[in-house]
Design an enzyme around this catalytic site. Structure first.
Site, PDB file in Angstrom:
ATOM      1  N   ASP A  80       0.829  -1.202   0.000  1.00 59.79           N
ATOM      2  CA  ASP A  80       0.000   0.000   0.000  1.00 59.79           C
ATOM      3  C   ASP A  80       0.876   1.271   0.000  1.00 59.79           C
ATOM      4  O   ASP A  80       1.981   1.263   0.548  1.00 59.79           O
ATOM      5  CB  ASP A  80      -0.897  -0.051   1.250  1.00 59.79           C
ATOM      6  CG  ASP A  80      -2.168   0.744   1.082  1.00 59.79           C
ATOM      7  OD1 ASP A  80      -2.491   1.118  -0.052  1.00 59.79           O
ATOM      8  OD2 ASP A  80      -2.847   0.993   2.105  1.00 59.79           O
ATOM      9  N   HIS A  81       0.373   2.346  -0.586  1.00 58.74           N
ATOM     10  CA  HIS A  81       1.032   3.658  -0.594  1.00 58.74           C
ATOM     11  C   HIS A  81       2.563   3.581  -0.606  1.00 58.74           C
ATOM     12  O   HIS A  81       3.234   3.905   0.368  1.00 58.74           O
ATOM     13  CB  HIS A  81       0.544   4.508   0.583  1.00 58.74           C
ATOM     14  CG  HIS A  81      -0.913   4.818   0.460  1.00 58.74           C
ATOM     15  ND1 HIS A  81      -1.421   5.674  -0.491  1.00 58.74           N
ATOM     16  CD2 HIS A  81      -1.977   4.344   1.147  1.00 58.74           C
ATOM     17  CE1 HIS A  81      -2.739   5.724  -0.387  1.00 58.74           C
ATOM     18  NE2 HIS A  81      -3.111   4.924   0.593  1.00 58.74           N
ATOM     19  N   ASP A 102       2.283   5.430  -5.226  1.00 63.00           N
ATOM     20  CA  ASP A 102       1.634   6.692  -4.865  1.00 63.00           C
ATOM     21  C   ASP A 102       2.595   7.878  -4.946  1.00 63.00           C
ATOM     22  O   ASP A 102       3.346   8.151  -4.022  1.00 63.00           O
ATOM     23  CB  ASP A 102       1.057   6.548  -3.443  1.00 63.00           C
ATOM     24  CG  ASP A 102       0.395   7.828  -2.955  1.00 63.00           C
ATOM     25  OD1 ASP A 102       0.299   8.790  -3.742  1.00 63.00           O
ATOM     26  OD2 ASP A 102      -0.028   7.862  -1.786  1.00 63.00           O
ATOM     27  N   HIS A 181      -8.026  10.017   4.152  1.00 65.80           N
ATOM     28  CA  HIS A 181      -7.440   9.045   5.086  1.00 65.80           C
ATOM     29  C   HIS A 181      -7.693   9.451   6.530  1.00 65.80           C
ATOM     30  O   HIS A 181      -7.578  10.631   6.864  1.00 65.80           O
ATOM     31  CB  HIS A 181      -5.921   8.945   4.868  1.00 65.80           C
ATOM     32  CG  HIS A 181      -5.543   8.132   3.666  1.00 65.80           C
ATOM     33  ND1 HIS A 181      -4.803   8.632   2.630  1.00 65.80           N
ATOM     34  CD2 HIS A 181      -5.811   6.851   3.336  1.00 65.80           C
ATOM     35  CE1 HIS A 181      -4.615   7.691   1.722  1.00 65.80           C
ATOM     36  NE2 HIS A 181      -5.223   6.608   2.118  1.00 65.80           N
ATOM     37  N   GLY A 182      -7.987   8.481   7.363  1.00 63.95           N
ATOM     38  CA  GLY A 182      -8.105   8.725   8.795  1.00 63.95           C
ATOM     39  C   GLY A 182      -9.514   9.105   9.219  1.00 63.95           C
ATOM     40  O   GLY A 182     -10.446   9.122   8.419  1.00 63.95           O
ATOM     41  N   GLY A 216      -9.249   5.509   2.091  1.00 62.15           N
ATOM     42  CA  GLY A 216      -9.834   6.297   3.177  1.00 62.15           C
ATOM     43  C   GLY A 216     -11.257   5.888   3.513  1.00 62.15           C
ATOM     44  O   GLY A 216     -12.104   6.728   3.784  1.00 62.15           O
ATOM     45  N   SER A 218     -12.577   4.332   6.098  1.00 62.38           N
ATOM     46  CA  SER A 218     -13.071   4.410   7.487  1.00 62.38           C
ATOM     47  C   SER A 218     -13.996   5.595   7.683  1.00 62.38           C
ATOM     48  O   SER A 218     -13.726   6.691   7.191  1.00 62.38           O
ATOM     49  CB  SER A 218     -11.885   4.568   8.459  1.00 62.38           C
ATOM     50  OG  SER A 218     -11.116   3.401   8.485  1.00 62.38           O
ATOM     51  N   ILE A 238      -9.835  -0.011   4.188  1.00 63.71           N
ATOM     52  CA  ILE A 238     -10.189   0.360   5.564  1.00 63.71           C
ATOM     53  C   ILE A 238      -8.957   0.146   6.438  1.00 63.71           C
ATOM     54  O   ILE A 238      -8.382  -0.944   6.447  1.00 63.71           O
ATOM     55  CB  ILE A 238     -11.340  -0.532   6.117  1.00 63.71           C
ATOM     56  CG1 ILE A 238     -12.588  -0.475   5.234  1.00 63.71           C
ATOM     57  CG2 ILE A 238     -11.655  -0.164   7.562  1.00 63.71           C
ATOM     58  CD1 ILE A 238     -13.480   0.708   5.412  1.00 63.71           C
ATOM     59  N   ASN A 239      -8.577   1.156   7.180  1.00 66.29           N
ATOM     60  CA  ASN A 239      -7.453   0.990   8.101  1.00 66.29           C
ATOM     61  C   ASN A 239      -7.768   1.561   9.486  1.00 66.29           C
ATOM     62  O   ASN A 239      -7.756   0.838  10.474  1.00 66.29           O
ATOM     63  CB  ASN A 239      -6.193   1.656   7.520  1.00 66.29           C
ATOM     64  CG  ASN A 239      -4.936   1.277   8.285  1.00 66.29           C
ATOM     65  OD1 ASN A 239      -5.001   0.583   9.281  1.00 66.29           O
ATOM     66  ND2 ASN A 239      -3.791   1.739   7.822  1.00 66.29           N
TER      67      ASN A 239
HETATM   68  O1  G3H Z   1      -4.662   2.814   2.233  1.00 67.82           O
HETATM   69  C1  G3H Z   1      -5.314   2.745   3.298  1.00 67.82           C
HETATM   70  C2  G3H Z   1      -6.567   3.399   3.412  1.00 67.82           C
HETATM   71  O2  G3H Z   1      -6.905   4.189   2.351  1.00 67.82           O
HETATM   72  C3  G3H Z   1      -7.307   3.447   4.670  1.00 67.82           C
HETATM   73  O3  G3H Z   1      -7.925   4.686   4.979  1.00 67.82           O
HETATM   74  O4  G3H Z   1      -7.609   4.743   7.421  1.00 67.82           O
HETATM   75  O5  G3H Z   1      -9.346   6.146   6.338  1.00 67.82           O
HETATM   76  O6  G3H Z   1      -9.613   3.684   6.468  1.00 67.82           O
HETATM   77  P1  G3H Z   1      -8.655   4.835   6.382  1.00 67.82           P
HETATM   78 ZN    ZN Z   2      -4.998   4.714   1.259  1.00 66.56          ZN
END
Ligand code: G3H
Ligand code: ZN
Length: 294
Positions: A80-81, A102, A181-182, A216, A218, A238-239
């Site tokens: 990821d990223h 990214d 994100h977040g 992003g 979440s 989702i993170n």
């Molecule tokens: O790459 C990871 C995500 O885009 C997670 O975003 O932390 O807002 O769920 P989030």
């Molecule tokens: Zn992301």
């Protein structure tokens, strides 16, 4: 065993999305794998540069591969990223199924030329690897934020997306469509949800015709997620929601068992907390979660 490309094509036909969940440890990995096995659905495990610094690049690949083989589960691994070609190459060589390259903070023309180079280099290592590119700014950090980053209000334009896809050869596009994100503190309390520009998602899909990822995820409004998937999002990341569940689960386990020192007796509470979030999101992405009125 299905490939990630097969799974993405199936999601396109069925207008469902594949869940992508970031992990930093065995707790979250077990939770993601158990949730996907329970629902019998494919799933993607993501490790950002920071997450794989901690887990280990080859270790993440070995762990996910062992689950895939033991349980015959279509579980895939995404770098990821990834902000540098060297780290992208490292992941491809370790056997990752996909890379999110990214360089979205660069000016458009530089993002195009660097992403194109990365696509060529990664496909030379593994012709079937899936490469995702990103345009627009959705902020950084799956963390709890005090305020919305100003940059997250700049949305991707369909013609720009079309040009980016055609010039780079990416398999998957990550656009900025209201996502970020977040989580804001108000989102953690459930008072506010992220809202998405669904019409823009449809326009970008029509202009590009490629697979798309919603980053992003979440704290996003459930109906917006459903509509985004109908409009062409194939993967949802989702993170932060998982990180929050992990922390709360761990805190509960520690306070419920103040004298326990065996990690394998404490950590299952955190696994269950994360698993419950993953299960709920996977059900929604497959279209089987209860519809929210309104
Ligand atoms: O790459 C990871 C995500 O885009 C997670 O975003 O932390 O807002 O769920 P989030
Ligand atoms: Zn992301």
């Amino acid at each position: 065993m299905k490939t990630l490309r097969n799974v993405l094509s199936e999601s396109e036909k069925s207008r469902t999305a594949v869940g992508h969940f970031n992990i930093s440890d065995l707790v979250a990995l077990k939770a993601v794998a158990e949730a996907a096995r329970g629902l019998k659905v494919p799933v993607i495990v993501g490790v950002s540069e920071g997450e794989r610094e901690f887990v280990g690049v080859r270790q993440a690949a070995a762990l996910v591969r062992s689950i895939r083989e033991e349980f015959d589960l279509p579980i895939f691994l995404n770098a990821d990223h990834t902000h540098s070609l060297a780290k992208a190459v490292e992941a491809a060589k370790a056997g990752f199924d996909s890379v999110v390259f990214d360089r979205s903070t660069l000016p458009f023309a530089e993002n195009v030329s660097e992403t194109k180079k990365a696509v060529e280099a990664l496909k030379a290592i593994n012709p079937s690897i899936i490469v995702e590119g990103e345009i627009g700014d959705i902020g950084s950090g799956s963390e709890i934020h005090d305020s919305t980053p100003e940059s997250s209000r700049i949305l991707t334009k369909p013609d720009e997306a079309k040009q980016f896809v055609a010039s780079t050869g990416i398999d998957v596009l990550a656009p900025a469509v209201g996502n970020m994100h977040g989580l804001l503190r108000s989102m953690v309390r459930g008072e506010v949800h992220k809202r998405l520009d669904i019409a823009r998602i449809s326009e970008i899909k029509a202009a590009t015709g490629v697979f798309m990822t919603l980053h992003g995820g979440s704290g996003t409004d459930d109906n917006d997620l459903r509509n985004a998937i109908q409009a062409g999002m194939n993967v949802v990341h989702i993170n932060t929601e998982l990180r929050l569940a992990w922390r709360r689960g761990l805190e509960k386990a520690l306070s419920d068992q103040p004298n326990e020192v065996a990690a394998y007796k404490i950590l299952p509470v955190a696994v269950e907390a994360v698993k419950s979030v993953v299960t709920g999101r996977l059900q929604l992405f497959r279209g089987s979660a209860a519809r929210v009125a309104g």
